[in-house]
Design a protein around this motif. Structure first.
Motif, PDB file in Angstrom:
ATOM      1  N   GLY A  92      -0.150   5.784   9.646  1.00 12.75           N
ATOM      2  CA  GLY A  92       0.646   4.606   9.325  1.00 12.75           C
ATOM      3  C   GLY A  92       0.465   3.468  10.307  1.00 12.75           C
ATOM      4  N   LYS A  93       1.418   2.559  10.301  1.00  7.55           N
ATOM      5  CA  LYS A  93       1.323   1.380  11.158  1.00  7.55           C
ATOM      6  C   LYS A  93       1.342   1.758  12.636  1.00  7.55           C
ATOM      7  CE  LYS A  93       3.258  -1.924   7.854  1.00  7.55           C
ATOM      8  NZ  LYS A  93       4.318  -2.938   7.597  1.00  7.55           N
ATOM      9  N   TYR A  96      -2.116   2.747  13.619  1.00  9.73           N
ATOM     10  CA  TYR A  96      -3.023   1.606  13.794  1.00  9.73           C
ATOM     11  C   TYR A  96      -2.726   0.900  15.113  1.00  9.73           C
ATOM     12  CZ  TYR A  96      -5.843  -2.506  12.881  1.00  9.73           C
ATOM     13  OH  TYR A  96      -6.790  -3.501  12.976  1.00  9.73           O
ATOM     14  N   PRO A 214      -3.137   0.631   7.312  1.00 13.26           N
ATOM     15  CA  PRO A 214      -2.076   0.082   6.465  1.00 13.26           C
ATOM     16  C   PRO A 214      -2.055  -1.426   6.550  1.00 13.26           C
ATOM     17  CG  PRO A 214      -1.152   0.929   8.502  1.00 13.26           C
ATOM     18  CD  PRO A 214      -2.601   1.324   8.488  1.00 13.26           C
ATOM     19  N   ARG A 215      -1.716  -2.067   5.483  1.00 13.06           N
ATOM     20  CA  ARG A 215      -1.626  -3.534   5.482  1.00 13.06           C
ATOM     21  C   ARG A 215      -0.265  -3.984   5.985  1.00 13.06           C
ATOM     22  NH1 ARG A 215      -5.709  -6.037   2.920  1.00 13.06           N
ATOM     23  NH2 ARG A 215      -7.114  -4.800   1.619  1.00 13.06           N
TER      24      ARG A 215
END
Length: 215
Positions: A92-93, A96, A214-215
């Motif tokens: 997930g974020k 990252y 993830p964006r």
């Protein structure tokens, strides 16, 4: 400087001797910022430190042995890179962000120690085992940390096990070291480091998780 410091002939250096030795190392490191290490002479280091070649030889056999002292201290500091692989939630974020932190850590470390790493890489390539050991002590520690991270992600079933964790970790670390050592080269290619950073972070994240960031 901590612990006992000895001269070449085995005597324990006093406080003044330790200060002189450290000043020689500091001057040597400063000279490596602007000169190829083979052009650096003992007499030049001693002159910059305000002492004599005879004093230099009290603490170091030659310029390379002095550089090795600096490199060993650098390797100890390099363990901070391994710390960036530990206790991270790599999905997930948050994952990252952990990848970004690892990339930033590599880029910063190489910028800070670029003159010393340049010598380490050259001497290693020429077969000097002393400098090769220094280089490997830094990169092996990070590779081990990333291997464990990938194994943990795979164990949780959050990614496939198509890739061997140690192979992926070693590949990522080699990539990070190579790119970090080529920062000035990117400028000649008109590639901005601010664009390289997310590219590296994406590759690290995908290598660990097998998924797009993830964006």
């Amino acid at each position: 400087m901590t612990g006992q410091v000895r001269t070449v002939d085995g005597r324990v250096a006093g406080r003044r001797g330790q200060a002189t030795r450290q000043k020689l190392l500091d001057c040597l490191r400063e000279m490596l910022d602007t000169s190829p290490y083979r052009d650096v002479k003992v007499i030049d280091v001693a002159r910059m430190a305000g002492t004599s070649p005879a004093t230099f030889y009290q603490y170091f056999q030659d310029v390379e042995s002095a550089i090795l002292e600096i490199a060993n201290d650098m390797a100890k500091d390099g363990q901070r890179l391994k710390a960036l692989t530990e206790d991270q939630g790599w999905t997930g974020k948050g994952g990252y962000a952990a990848a970004e932190a690892l990339v930033d850590g590599f880029l910063e470390f190489w910028r800070e120690y670029e003159p010393i790493l340049r010598v380490v890489d050259l001497a290693s390539a020429e077969g000097d085992k002393r400098f090769y050991k220094v280089r490997q002590s830094i990169l092996t520690a990070v590779t081990t940390g990333l291997t464990e991270a990938i194994e943990e992600v795979q164990a949780k079933g959050k990614t496939g096990d198509e890739v061997a964790p140690n192979a992926m970790a070693g590949t990522l670390v080699a990539m990070l070291a190579a790119v970090s050592g080529h920062q000035k080269g990117f400028e000649t290619w008109k590639i901005k480091m601010k664009d390289v950073r997310p590219a590296l972070s994406t590759l690290v994240f995908m290598g660990i998780t097998g998924k797009k960031p993830p964006r």
